[in-house]
Structure formats: C-alpha cells, structure tokens
Design a protein around this motif. Structure first.
Motif, PDB file in Angstrom:
ATOM      1  N   GLY A   1       0.785  -1.218   0.000  1.00 16.29           N
ATOM      2  CA  GLY A   1       0.000   0.000   0.000  1.00 16.29           C
ATOM      3  C   GLY A   1       0.826   1.282   0.000  1.00 16.29           C
ATOM      4  N   GLU A   2       2.121   1.191   0.089  1.00 14.53           N
ATOM      5  CA  GLU A   2       2.966   2.379   0.129  1.00 14.53           C
ATOM      6  C   GLU A   2       3.208   2.871  -1.294  1.00 14.53           C
ATOM      7  OE1 GLU A   2       7.173   3.798   2.089  1.00 14.53           O
ATOM      8  OE2 GLU A   2       6.633   1.702   2.102  1.00 14.53           O
ATOM      9  N   ARG A   3       2.906   4.141  -1.555  1.00 12.82           N
ATOM     10  CA  ARG A   3       3.033   4.693  -2.903  1.00 12.82           C
ATOM     11  C   ARG A   3       3.881   5.960  -2.938  1.00 12.82           C
ATOM     12  NH1 ARG A   3       1.503   0.583  -5.748  1.00 12.82           N
ATOM     13  NH2 ARG A   3      -0.621  -0.080  -5.433  1.00 12.82           N
ATOM     14  N   GLY A   4       4.520   6.327  -1.851  1.00  6.93           N
ATOM     15  CA  GLY A   4       5.271   7.570  -1.781  1.00  6.93           C
ATOM     16  C   GLY A   4       6.587   7.501  -2.523  1.00  6.93           C
ATOM     17  N   ALA A   5       7.296   8.639  -2.479  1.00 11.14           N
ATOM     18  CA  ALA A   5       8.586   8.745  -3.153  1.00 11.14           C
ATOM     19  C   ALA A   5       9.579   7.724  -2.607  1.00 11.14           C
ATOM     20  CB  ALA A   5       9.137  10.163  -3.004  1.00 11.14           C
ATOM     21  N   GLY A   6       9.533   7.445  -1.306  1.00 10.12           N
ATOM     22  CA  GLY A   6      10.445   6.473  -0.708  1.00 10.12           C
ATOM     23  C   GLY A   6      10.268   5.086  -1.287  1.00 10.12           C
ATOM     24  N   ALA A   7       9.019   4.671  -1.478  1.00 10.87           N
ATOM     25  CA  ALA A   7       8.746   3.348  -2.045  1.00 10.87           C
ATOM     26  C   ALA A   7       9.193   3.282  -3.504  1.00 10.87           C
ATOM     27  CB  ALA A   7       7.260   3.022  -1.941  1.00 10.87           C
ATOM     28  N   ARG A   8       8.922   4.344  -4.251  1.00 12.85           N
ATOM     29  CA  ARG A   8       9.354   4.366  -5.658  1.00 12.85           C
ATOM     30  C   ARG A   8      10.867   4.375  -5.750  1.00 12.85           C
ATOM     31  NH1 ARG A   8       4.995   8.012  -5.798  1.00 12.85           N
ATOM     32  NH2 ARG A   8       6.414   9.800  -5.900  1.00 12.85           N
ATOM     33  N   LEU A   9      11.523   5.075  -4.844  1.00 16.81           N
ATOM     34  CA  LEU A   9      12.984   5.098  -4.819  1.00 16.81           C
ATOM     35  C   LEU A   9      13.533   3.708  -4.534  1.00 16.81           C
ATOM     36  CD1 LEU A   9      15.694   6.549  -4.888  1.00 16.81           C
ATOM     37  CD2 LEU A   9      15.348   7.091  -2.445  1.00 16.81           C
ATOM     38  N   ARG A  10      12.973   3.003  -3.554  1.00 20.75           N
ATOM     39  CA  ARG A  10      13.434   1.641  -3.242  1.00 20.75           C
ATOM     40  C   ARG A  10      13.239   0.699  -4.427  1.00 20.75           C
ATOM     41  NH1 ARG A  10      11.226   3.146   1.642  1.00 20.75           N
ATOM     42  NH2 ARG A  10       9.279   2.035   1.247  1.00 20.75           N
ATOM     43  N   GLU A  11      12.138   0.842  -5.144  1.00 21.07           N
ATOM     44  CA  GLU A  11      11.912   0.014  -6.335  1.00 21.07           C
ATOM     45  C   GLU A  11      12.974   0.303  -7.403  1.00 21.07           C
ATOM     46  OE1 GLU A  11       7.883   0.826  -7.448  1.00 21.07           O
ATOM     47  OE2 GLU A  11       7.082  -0.196  -5.682  1.00 21.07           O
ATOM     48  N   ALA A  12      13.293   1.579  -7.613  1.00 17.01           N
ATOM     49  CA  ALA A  12      14.310   1.954  -8.609  1.00 17.01           C
ATOM     50  C   ALA A  12      15.690   1.451  -8.192  1.00 17.01           C
ATOM     51  CB  ALA A  12      14.319   3.462  -8.804  1.00 17.01           C
ATOM     52  N   LEU A  13      15.996   1.533  -6.909  1.00 20.06           N
ATOM     53  CA  LEU A  13      17.278   1.039  -6.418  1.00 20.06           C
ATOM     54  C   LEU A  13      17.366  -0.478  -6.563  1.00 20.06           C
ATOM     55  CD1 LEU A  13      17.658   3.268  -3.252  1.00 20.06           C
ATOM     56  CD2 LEU A  13      19.029   3.390  -5.355  1.00 20.06           C
ATOM     57  N   SER A  14      16.255  -1.164  -6.350  1.00 20.94           N
ATOM     58  CA  SER A  14      16.213  -2.616  -6.528  1.00 20.94           C
ATOM     59  C   SER A  14      16.560  -2.996  -7.960  1.00 20.94           C
ATOM     60  CB  SER A  14      14.828  -3.157  -6.166  1.00 20.94           C
ATOM     61  OG  SER A  14      14.745  -4.525  -6.442  1.00 20.94           O
ATOM     62  N   ALA A  15      15.973  -2.285  -8.908  1.00 22.01           N
ATOM     63  CA  ALA A  15      16.261  -2.566 -10.316  1.00 22.01           C
ATOM     64  C   ALA A  15      17.734  -2.306 -10.622  1.00 22.01           C
ATOM     65  CB  ALA A  15      15.363  -1.721 -11.213  1.00 22.01           C
ATOM     66  N   LEU A  16      18.267  -1.202 -10.111  1.00 19.98           N
ATOM     67  CA  LEU A  16      19.670  -0.878 -10.343  1.00 19.98           C
ATOM     68  C   LEU A  16      20.590  -1.929  -9.719  1.00 19.98           C
ATOM     69  CD1 LEU A  16      21.764   1.105 -11.459  1.00 19.98           C
ATOM     70  CD2 LEU A  16      21.580   2.376  -9.301  1.00 19.98           C
ATOM     71  N   ALA A  17      20.171  -2.510  -8.601  1.00 16.10           N
ATOM     72  CA  ALA A  17      20.970  -3.523  -7.900  1.00 16.10           C
ATOM     73  C   ALA A  17      20.756  -4.934  -8.450  1.00 16.10           C
ATOM     74  CB  ALA A  17      20.643  -3.500  -6.411  1.00 16.10           C
ATOM     75  N   GLY A  18      20.027  -5.054  -9.544  1.00 11.51           N
ATOM     76  CA  GLY A  18      19.788  -6.366 -10.125  1.00 11.51           C
ATOM     77  C   GLY A  18      18.923  -7.253  -9.233  1.00 11.51           C
ATOM     78  N   HIS A  19      18.124  -6.631  -8.368  1.00  8.50           N
ATOM     79  CA  HIS A  19      17.225  -7.319  -7.433  1.00  8.50           C
ATOM     80  C   HIS A  19      17.969  -8.180  -6.419  1.00  8.50           C
ATOM     81  CE1 HIS A  19      13.888  -5.644  -9.603  1.00  8.50           C
ATOM     82  NE2 HIS A  19      14.447  -6.070 -10.721  1.00  8.50           N
ATOM     83  N   PHE A  20      19.223  -7.814  -6.154  1.00  2.18           N
ATOM     84  CA  PHE A  20      19.989  -8.426  -5.071  1.00  2.18           C
ATOM     85  C   PHE A  20      19.949  -7.450  -3.903  1.00  2.18           C
ATOM     86  CE2 PHE A  20      21.819 -10.735  -8.592  1.00  2.18           C
ATOM     87  CZ  PHE A  20      22.095 -11.979  -8.057  1.00  2.18           C
TER      88      PHE A  20
END
Length: 116
Positions: free
Chosen positions: A12-31
């Motif tokens: 349910g979290e839709r803020g900038a922090g959640a979007r940032l974590r999703e973008a960082l996950s992609a950059l980290a190759g989901h590791f």
C-alpha cells in the motif's frame, strides 16, 4: 530494526520512498536487502524535496558482484521517478565482511527534488 527486502515494497505504500526503493532494486539487479532507510525533508530558496539515506546489504558472491556494480553505476544513474528529480546520488560508505559469509554493506545518500 526490521530489515525490508530491497525488492519488496511495503504493501500500500506509494510515496517517493517506495518508488525510490523500487528503482534502487532494479539498479541492484534485485539483489540485496535494505537494512535502514531514513528520509528527511529538504529545502533551499528555490527547491524542495527529501534527502534519503539507505544502508543496503549484498550477501554471497553473486550479491557482492551486484553490489559492486551498484556502487559504480549509482552516481551517474538516470532515475525515472514520477514527480521527482534525483539531484544527487552518492555512496557514503562501503564495508566488506567475509565471516560468516561474504557480504557487502553500502550506505548511500540521495537528494530528491519535487518537480513542480
């Protein structure tokens, strides 16, 4: 302190922090795993936004390789975050440990500006 898996946003979290974590996950190759995430409001005379400090942990040989790539690419990465501009992305600290298993801890700081 509870750790959140890097690629598992809070329900349910839709803020900038959640979007940032999703973008960082992609950059980290989901590791990796987020050990902490602190967010503070930030403003100058002309801009407003938030400063984010995160500690990520990468475990095992594949995780460490992904973490090392993450360190190299983070400062120049072009993030796409709706309503936000990443003005600065910096690696603050890197820590390696070999025991009980190989791990890499990376502390990063990002400045997100609100796009008006």
């Amino acid at each position: 302190m509870l750790a959140d898996v890097l690629h598992a946003p809070v329900r349910g979290e839709r803020g900038a922090g959640a979007r940032l974590r999703e973008a960082l996950s992609a950059l980290a190759g989901h590791f990796g795993q987020i050990l902490s995430h602190n967010e503070k409001s930030w403003a100058s005379i002309t801009f407003a936004g938030t400063r984010h400090r995160l500690v990520l942990e990468f475990v095992g040989e594949a995780g460490i390789a992904a973490g090392e790539r993450f360190i190299v690419f983070l400062p120049e990465h072009e993030f796409t975050l709706p309503g936000q501009l990443v003005a600065d992305a910096t690696v603050i600290a890197v820590d390696h440990a070999l025991f009980p298993e190989p791990r890499l801890s990376v502390t990063i700081e990002l400045l997100l500006l609100d796009e008006h």
